[in-house]
Design an enzyme around this catalytic site. Structure first.
Site, PDB file in Angstrom:
ATOM      1  N   HIS A  96     -26.039   6.129  27.967  1.00 20.37           N
ATOM      2  CA  HIS A  96     -26.375   5.574  26.650  1.00 20.37           C
ATOM      3  C   HIS A  96     -26.733   4.099  26.720  1.00 20.37           C
ATOM      4  O   HIS A  96     -26.546   3.356  25.759  1.00 20.37           O
ATOM      5  CB  HIS A  96     -25.209   5.797  25.685  1.00 20.37           C
ATOM      6  CG  HIS A  96     -24.966   7.226  25.345  1.00 20.37           C
ATOM      7  ND1 HIS A  96     -25.895   8.015  24.689  1.00 20.37           N
ATOM      8  CD2 HIS A  96     -23.905   8.036  25.589  1.00 20.37           C
ATOM      9  CE1 HIS A  96     -25.419   9.237  24.532  1.00 20.37           C
ATOM     10  NE2 HIS A  96     -24.217   9.284  25.073  1.00 20.37           N
ATOM     11  N   ASP A 121     -19.204  13.585  21.388  1.00 21.83           N
ATOM     12  CA  ASP A 121     -20.027  14.792  21.452  1.00 21.83           C
ATOM     13  C   ASP A 121     -19.218  16.034  21.100  1.00 21.83           C
ATOM     14  O   ASP A 121     -19.753  16.978  20.507  1.00 21.83           O
ATOM     15  CB  ASP A 121     -20.634  14.938  22.843  1.00 21.83           C
ATOM     16  CG  ASP A 121     -21.838  14.028  23.048  1.00 21.83           C
ATOM     17  OD1 ASP A 121     -22.849  14.243  22.359  1.00 21.83           O
ATOM     18  OD2 ASP A 121     -21.758  13.110  23.858  1.00 21.83           O
TER      19      ASP A 121
END
Length: 255
Positions: A46, A175
């Site tokens: 990320h 997630d």
């Protein structure tokens, strides 16, 4: 090779406190490495980090006791190979959902005949050619962690944990929350219960369990459930909170 203190500690069940690094700046990495954390995660999933950037941050940590861990962008064998060659030896693979993916991850960090890692005699990891026994001993000091981040992965947790070469499993709360229908809300009771159940199942399977959260209450819950490598915050979040708090404390200067 230097002994991988992080790997030895989590196998022995000794708590290792870590920090998540999102900042692409070796000087910041070096500063964090001097604070006393047991490990630091250098993230490529990320962030815009790449192999040259990771190598610079590994070099910045070379004089520190803090063990670096690197997360590649995905389960990409070529990327994992390059990260290993520049000196990463604690590898966190994101979004592993099946036994087959766990097997590929394990193969990616081992030389033939046990795996498929490509051989380079002059890599930084091999001492630029000064460590001829590296290819025999490397896997002993590499720690492979896979992330469990979906409901489907939780369903297969024990099978994934049983794959030879998997050294630990890490529950990814963000997630996982999205996968369970609660995006942005890892504190939801269903997600909270799934996290704690996952940690307990990882430990019951005989593997070390890891987690990340800046939430102190949640951290205490996961440690009680058996988490042994625990990231307690992210550098960008720490910077933002500190900068905002300092601004709030000084707003009266404008008056």
């Amino acid at each position: 090779m230097k002994e991988n203190r992080f790997k030895r500690a989590i196998v022995q069940g000794r708590q290792q406190i870590g920090i998540w690094s999102m900042m692409r700046e070796p000087m910041v990495t070096e500063m964090l490495g001097q604070l006393g954390y047991d490990w630091i995660l250098l993230d490529c999933e990320h962030t815009p980090n790449d192999e040259p950037g990771v190598m610079a941050m590994l070099q910045a940590l070379s004089a520190c006791e803090t063990e670096p861990m690197v997360r590649p962008s995905c389960l990409n064998v070529a990327e994992i190979k390059r990260l290993l060659d520049v000196g990463a030896r604690n590898i966190l693979i994101p979004y592993v959902q099946t036994v087959e993916e766990a097997e590929l991850a394990a193969a990616a960090v081992a030389y033939p005949p046990a795996g498929i890692r490509g051989v380079s005699n002059v890599s930084r990891a091999a001492g630029f050619g000064a460590a001829p026994d590296y290819f025999v001993t490397a896997r002993d000091e590499i720690c492979l962690i896979v992330q469990i981040e979906t409901g489907a992965a939780l369903d297969r947790l024990e099978d994934i944990a049983a794959v030879p070469g998997i050294d630990g499993l890490f529950i990814g709360p963000a997630d996982l929350a999205a996968s369970l229908g609660h995006p942005g809300n890892p504190k939801h009771p269903e997600v909270h219960a799934a996290i704690l159940d996952g940690i307990r199942r990882i430990r019951a399977a005989g593997k070390p369990a890891g987690f990340l959260s800046p939430d102190q209450g949640l951290l205490e819950d996961v440690v009680s459930a058996g988490c042994v490598f625990t990231a307690i915050d992210m550098d960008l979040s720490v910077l933002r909170r500190g900068a905002m708090a300092r601004l709030e404390a000084c707003r009266t200067i404008r008056e």
